[in-house]
Design a protein around this motif. Structure first.
Motif, PDB file in Angstrom:
ATOM      1  N   PRO A  74      15.899  23.597 -20.525  1.00  0.00           N
ATOM      2  CA  PRO A  74      15.452  22.309 -19.965  1.00  0.00           C
ATOM      3  C   PRO A  74      13.935  22.196 -19.862  1.00  0.00           C
ATOM      4  CG  PRO A  74      17.331  23.123 -18.737  1.00  0.00           C
ATOM      5  CD  PRO A  74      16.932  24.217 -19.678  1.00  0.00           C
ATOM      6  N   ARG A  75      13.285  23.279 -19.512  1.00  0.00           N
ATOM      7  CA  ARG A  75      11.826  23.236 -19.403  1.00  0.00           C
ATOM      8  C   ARG A  75      11.194  22.921 -20.757  1.00  0.00           C
ATOM      9  NH1 ARG A  75       8.828  22.187 -15.437  1.00  0.00           N
ATOM     10  NH2 ARG A  75       9.582  23.900 -14.128  1.00  0.00           N
ATOM     11  N   GLU A  76      11.739  23.485 -21.823  1.00  0.00           N
ATOM     12  CA  GLU A  76      11.203  23.222 -23.151  1.00  0.00           C
ATOM     13  C   GLU A  76      11.445  21.770 -23.568  1.00  0.00           C
ATOM     14  OE1 GLU A  76       9.282  25.161 -25.082  1.00  0.00           O
ATOM     15  OE2 GLU A  76       9.236  26.413 -23.285  1.00  0.00           O
ATOM     16  N   ARG A  77      12.619  21.237 -23.226  1.00  0.00           N
ATOM     17  CA  ARG A  77      12.868  19.825 -23.531  1.00  0.00           C
ATOM     18  C   ARG A  77      11.863  18.949 -22.785  1.00  0.00           C
ATOM     19  NH1 ARG A  77      18.632  21.174 -22.824  1.00  0.00           N
ATOM     20  NH2 ARG A  77      18.657  19.993 -20.878  1.00  0.00           N
ATOM     21  N   GLY A  78      11.603  19.304 -21.526  1.00  0.00           N
ATOM     22  CA  GLY A  78      10.626  18.560 -20.739  1.00  0.00           C
ATOM     23  C   GLY A  78       9.226  18.647 -21.313  1.00  0.00           C
ATOM     24  N   PHE A 120       8.046   6.596 -19.611  1.00  0.00           N
ATOM     25  CA  PHE A 120       9.435   7.059 -19.654  1.00  0.00           C
ATOM     26  C   PHE A 120       9.503   8.511 -20.107  1.00  0.00           C
ATOM     27  CE2 PHE A 120      10.338   2.475 -19.792  1.00  0.00           C
ATOM     28  CZ  PHE A 120      11.311   2.402 -18.804  1.00  0.00           C
ATOM     29  N   PHE A 121       8.628   8.885 -21.031  1.00  0.00           N
ATOM     30  CA  PHE A 121       8.593  10.278 -21.454  1.00  0.00           C
ATOM     31  C   PHE A 121       8.083  11.179 -20.333  1.00  0.00           C
ATOM     32  CE2 PHE A 121       8.284   9.651 -26.366  1.00  0.00           C
ATOM     33  CZ  PHE A 121       9.638   9.322 -26.390  1.00  0.00           C
ATOM     34  N   ARG A 122       7.057  10.717 -19.608  1.00  0.00           N
ATOM     35  CA  ARG A 122       6.548  11.537 -18.509  1.00  0.00           C
ATOM     36  C   ARG A 122       7.606  11.662 -17.415  1.00  0.00           C
ATOM     37  NH1 ARG A 122       0.709  11.013 -15.571  1.00  0.00           N
ATOM     38  NH2 ARG A 122       1.271   8.818 -15.307  1.00  0.00           N
ATOM     39  N   TRP A 123       8.273  10.534 -17.086  1.00  0.00           N
ATOM     40  CA  TRP A 123       9.282  10.562 -16.028  1.00  0.00           C
ATOM     41  C   TRP A 123      10.428  11.513 -16.385  1.00  0.00           C
ATOM     42  CZ3 TRP A 123      10.044   9.139 -11.109  1.00  0.00           C
ATOM     43  CH2 TRP A 123      11.363   9.129 -10.636  1.00  0.00           C
ATOM     44  N   PHE A 124      10.957  11.381 -17.591  1.00  0.00           N
ATOM     45  CA  PHE A 124      12.116  12.195 -17.949  1.00  0.00           C
ATOM     46  C   PHE A 124      11.732  13.621 -18.316  1.00  0.00           C
ATOM     47  CE2 PHE A 124      14.098   7.984 -18.355  1.00  0.00           C
ATOM     48  CZ  PHE A 124      15.191   8.210 -17.514  1.00  0.00           C
ATOM     49  N   SER A 125      10.455  13.876 -18.591  1.00  0.00           N
ATOM     50  CA  SER A 125      10.028  15.271 -18.739  1.00  0.00           C
ATOM     51  C   SER A 125      10.201  16.011 -17.419  1.00  0.00           C
ATOM     52  CB  SER A 125       8.563  15.333 -19.193  1.00  0.00           C
ATOM     53  OG  SER A 125       7.669  15.005 -18.143  1.00  0.00           O
ATOM     54  N   GLU A 126      10.052  15.278 -16.321  1.00  0.00           N
ATOM     55  CA  GLU A 126      10.218  15.871 -14.992  1.00  0.00           C
ATOM     56  C   GLU A 126      11.685  15.927 -14.568  1.00  0.00           C
ATOM     57  OE1 GLU A 126       7.731  13.040 -13.154  1.00  0.00           O
ATOM     58  OE2 GLU A 126       5.864  14.065 -13.638  1.00  0.00           O
ATOM     59  N   GLU A 127      12.505  15.008 -15.085  1.00  0.00           N
ATOM     60  CA  GLU A 127      13.930  14.998 -14.751  1.00  0.00           C
ATOM     61  C   GLU A 127      14.712  16.051 -15.524  1.00  0.00           C
ATOM     62  OE1 GLU A 127      15.567  12.722 -12.339  1.00  0.00           O
ATOM     63  OE2 GLU A 127      13.434  13.019 -11.875  1.00  0.00           O
ATOM     64  N   PRO A 174      15.615   9.989 -21.717  1.00  0.00           N
ATOM     65  CA  PRO A 174      16.717  10.645 -21.012  1.00  0.00           C
ATOM     66  C   PRO A 174      17.650  11.412 -21.940  1.00  0.00           C
ATOM     67  CG  PRO A 174      17.066   8.273 -21.093  1.00  0.00           C
ATOM     68  CD  PRO A 174      15.668   8.526 -21.565  1.00  0.00           C
ATOM     69  N   ALA A 175      17.796  10.949 -23.196  1.00  0.00           N
ATOM     70  CA  ALA A 175      18.661  11.671 -24.127  1.00  0.00           C
ATOM     71  C   ALA A 175      18.091  13.057 -24.425  1.00  0.00           C
ATOM     72  CB  ALA A 175      18.825  10.868 -25.411  1.00  0.00           C
ATOM     73  N   ILE A 176      16.785  13.133 -24.655  1.00  0.00           N
ATOM     74  CA  ILE A 176      16.150  14.440 -24.869  1.00  0.00           C
ATOM     75  C   ILE A 176      16.259  15.291 -23.612  1.00  0.00           C
ATOM     76  CG2 ILE A 176      13.920  15.582 -25.193  1.00  0.00           C
ATOM     77  CD1 ILE A 176      13.195  13.417 -27.202  1.00  0.00           C
ATOM     78  N   ALA A 177      15.966  14.720 -22.469  1.00  0.00           N
ATOM     79  CA  ALA A 177      16.018  15.470 -21.218  1.00  0.00           C
ATOM     80  C   ALA A 177      17.403  16.034 -20.963  1.00  0.00           C
ATOM     81  CB  ALA A 177      15.582  14.577 -20.060  1.00  0.00           C
ATOM     82  N   ALA A 178      18.451  15.275 -21.325  1.00  0.00           N
ATOM     83  CA  ALA A 178      19.821  15.708 -21.073  1.00  0.00           C
ATOM     84  C   ALA A 178      20.329  16.682 -22.123  1.00  0.00           C
ATOM     85  CB  ALA A 178      20.743  14.488 -21.028  1.00  0.00           C
ATOM     86  N   GLY A 179      19.705  16.690 -23.310  1.00  0.00           N
ATOM     87  CA  GLY A 179      20.139  17.580 -24.371  1.00  0.00           C
ATOM     88  C   GLY A 179      21.074  16.934 -25.370  1.00  0.00           C
ATOM     89  N   CYS A 180      20.899  15.620 -25.625  1.00  0.00           N
ATOM     90  CA  CYS A 180      21.721  14.899 -26.599  1.00  0.00           C
ATOM     91  C   CYS A 180      20.955  14.701 -27.900  1.00  0.00           C
ATOM     92  CB  CYS A 180      22.116  13.522 -26.057  1.00  0.00           C
ATOM     93  SG  CYS A 180      23.180  13.566 -24.597  1.00  0.00           S
ATOM     94  N   THR A 181      21.633  14.873 -29.024  1.00  0.00           N
ATOM     95  CA  THR A 181      21.051  14.473 -30.300  1.00  0.00           C
ATOM     96  C   THR A 181      21.205  12.965 -30.449  1.00  0.00           C
ATOM     97  OG1 THR A 181      23.152  14.942 -31.416  1.00  0.00           O
ATOM     98  CG2 THR A 181      21.480  16.689 -31.410  1.00  0.00           C
ATOM     99  N   MET A 182      20.369  12.346 -31.316  1.00  0.00           N
ATOM    100  CA  MET A 182      20.276  10.881 -31.331  1.00  0.00           C
ATOM    101  C   MET A 182      20.116  10.327 -32.727  1.00  0.00           C
ATOM    102  SD  MET A 182      17.297  11.041 -28.552  1.00  0.00           S
ATOM    103  CE  MET A 182      16.925  12.630 -29.283  1.00  0.00           C
ATOM    104  N   GLY A 205       6.952  18.588 -31.241  1.00  0.00           N
ATOM    105  CA  GLY A 205       7.787  19.784 -31.263  1.00  0.00           C
ATOM    106  C   GLY A 205       9.277  19.544 -31.189  1.00  0.00           C
ATOM    107  N   LEU A 206       9.719  18.317 -31.344  1.00  0.00           N
ATOM    108  CA  LEU A 206      11.155  18.062 -31.311  1.00  0.00           C
ATOM    109  C   LEU A 206      11.812  18.773 -32.497  1.00  0.00           C
ATOM    110  CD1 LEU A 206      13.232  16.345 -29.665  1.00  0.00           C
ATOM    111  CD2 LEU A 206      13.067  14.653 -31.494  1.00  0.00           C
ATOM    112  N   PRO A 207      12.817  19.604 -32.249  1.00  0.00           N
ATOM    113  CA  PRO A 207      13.428  20.369 -33.340  1.00  0.00           C
ATOM    114  C   PRO A 207      14.092  19.491 -34.391  1.00  0.00           C
ATOM    115  CG  PRO A 207      14.023  21.295 -31.194  1.00  0.00           C
ATOM    116  CD  PRO A 207      13.363  19.966 -30.931  1.00  0.00           C
ATOM    117  N   GLU A 208      14.222  20.031 -35.579  1.00  0.00           N
ATOM    118  CA  GLU A 208      14.912  19.329 -36.647  1.00  0.00           C
ATOM    119  C   GLU A 208      16.362  19.043 -36.239  1.00  0.00           C
ATOM    120  OE1 GLU A 208      14.702  21.479 -40.271  1.00  0.00           O
ATOM    121  OE2 GLU A 208      12.522  21.282 -40.468  1.00  0.00           O
TER     122      GLU A 208
END
Length: 489
Positions: A74-78, A120-127, A174-182, A205-208
């Protein structure tokens, strides 16, 4: 470098291909489509036109990547989201010009949207690091109750043209923060902001395999097979209510999790005890933000009879002072509407109201020359049965309808199938609370003309949608809850 050269450079730097899990490629059909500048009607560029084969390739990659992405720390996603936030803000100027070129709003507003989108990216980086669960003892003491929250899975995100960057980050964050592919399908009119956003996310750095972006001229043809495929588990849509209804029906067969942010018909209520200067300023914000092309735009201005004439006069004076022109020009306040179809709709609503007896206090006509311009317009004494009172305007038109009692205002405000946002101006605290409780909308602006905030839940009731975006609950739309019963220890 001239302004024209700078604009051309900004457009040139944006990828024009489809993005399949971070890989840029031509559409499998080889097709492209043109992106138009609504201020001039000229073509900015051509981008790849994704088809069914591209959609299925994106879903294949999303499904394959989902298990490893769900286990990503989760920290890396954030941190990915935080880096993307910083890149957006660093490139705010160029991204704003890009948005103005494809959508039309003044650059100052586009800059505001980039900042809003980045939040939204800053907010969900913290969530991302605050996804929680629970552990408790069963009431009878015989077992333990473990509750965990896990990503929903591959998600289809469909965004509109009016806020082409912010509607993307509000779903992707929120999808990245939660761990969903999109898979992101941007609007046909405004694909460039979404393509630029994908480029930034992969630079951050978003993975392939995590994100695909598919511009297309055949939205139904592209999304239909995705919605029927059992590997897709989530749909998030922002757009019109009719399209939302159709997508909900299509989602039923696979029982998809759905989030729907649909149309609005926002009432703006001004009581005779309101601070009239503040009410007029708030009305200008609520009406003219994004040229009126916003689901949160004030659509119906109900003003108490004692101040209706004065409010209308002041609002018309303020709107008359707005400068209309191409959004990249200095000191422009009002850009073009998105296309001629939108402008024709606005004109028909104004004509209908005038034919029914409304008075055109200001505007009421198309702009001259190239581009899809429409003059800021104020209508007074608008009959309640006018189409402009029942239909989402999506343009710079403010119809003013007088009322006498609080009960009358509330009844008229709620007399719509929509329920996204309402606005209330009053200095009476008890009345303010009564109205906030009784208005049938998901959000209320109390003595303020803008309600959107990444830290607050955004969404409506009735035919304005399902679910919420932003705030602490925004990530819930991308999480499933799992319960594990454990034998007594």
């Amino acid at each position: 470098m001239t302004t024209i050269e700078r604009e051309a450079r900004i457009v040139e730097q944006v990828p024009k291909q489809v993005c399949i899990g971070g890989h840029w490629r031509d559409a499998q059909s080889g097709a492209t489509f043109k992106v138009e500048d609504p201020a001039t009607g000229s073509v900015l560029c051509e981008v790849a036109d994704a088809g069914v084969a591209d959609g299925m390739a994106a879903l294949e990659m999303a499904a394959a990547t989902q298990p490893t992405w769900a286990e990503y720390p989760p920290r890396e996603r954030g941190e990915i989201l935080r880096r993307a936030y910083e890149l957006l803000m660093h490139r705010q100027e160029d991204l704003a010009v890009l948005m103005t070129l494809e959508m039309g709003k003044p650059v100052a507003e586009s800059k505001g949207e980039i900042a809003y989108a980045a939040e939204f990216f800053r907010w969900f980086s913290e969530e991302a690091v605050r996804i929680d669960g629970s552990y408790s003892v069963a009431p009878n003491g015989q077992s333990r109750l473990l509750v965990m929250r896990q990503p929903v899975g591959p998600s289809l995100l469909i965004t509109p043209w009016n806020f082409p960057m912010a509607m993307g980050t509000r779903k992707i964050g929120p999808a990245i923060a939660a761990g969903c592919t999109m898979i992101l399908k941007p609007a046909q009119q405004t694909p460039l902001s979404a393509l630029a956003l994908a480029d930034i996310l992969h630079e951050a750095g978003l993975p392939e395999g995590v994100l695909s972006v598919l511009p297309t001229t055949d939205a139904a043809g592209l999304t239909g097979p995705l919605l029927r495929d059992g590997r897709l588990r989530k749909l998030s849509f922002t757009g019109s209510t009719p399209v939302g209804r159709a997508l909900i029906k299509q989602s039923a067969d696979q029982v998809l999790r759905t989030s729907m942010e649909l149309g609005g018909n926002a009432p703006f209520l001004v009581f005779d005890d309101a601070d009239l200067d503040a009410a007029v300023a708030g009305a200008l914000q609520a009406k003219m933000r994004n040229i009126g092309e916003a689901c949160t735009a004030a659509n119906r201005f109900y003003v108490q009879s004692g101040v209706a004439e004065e409010f209308s006069r002041r609002l018309a004076e303020r709107m008359a002072g707005l400068r209309m022109g191409r959004g990249t020009e200095p000191d422009v306040d009002v850009g073009p509407l998105i296309d001629d179809k939108a402008r024709t709709k606005v004109q028909s609503l104004v004509d209908d109201a005038a034919n029914r007896g409304a008075r055109v206090l200001l505007g009421g006509k198309r702009g001259d020359g190239a581009g899809y311009f429409y003059h800021p317009t104020v209508l007074t004494d608008v009959p309640k049965d006018s189409e402009v009172c029942r239909t989402e305007i999506f343009g710079p038109v403010a119809p003013v309808i007088p009322f006498d009692t609080e009960e009358e205002a509330l009844a008229e405000a709620n007399r719509t199938e929509f329920g996204l946002v309402s606005y209330v101006y009053t200095e009476n605290l008890r009345r303010a609370l009564r109205m906030a409780e009784k208005l049938e909308s998901g959000m209320v602006g109390l003595n303020q003309g803008i309600v959107s905030n990444p830290a607050a839940p955004f969404g409506g009731v009735k035919h304005s949608g399902l679910g919420r975006e932003g705030g602490r609950v925004g990530i819930d739309e991308y999480l499933e809850t799992k319960y594990v019963g454990i034998a007594g220890v």
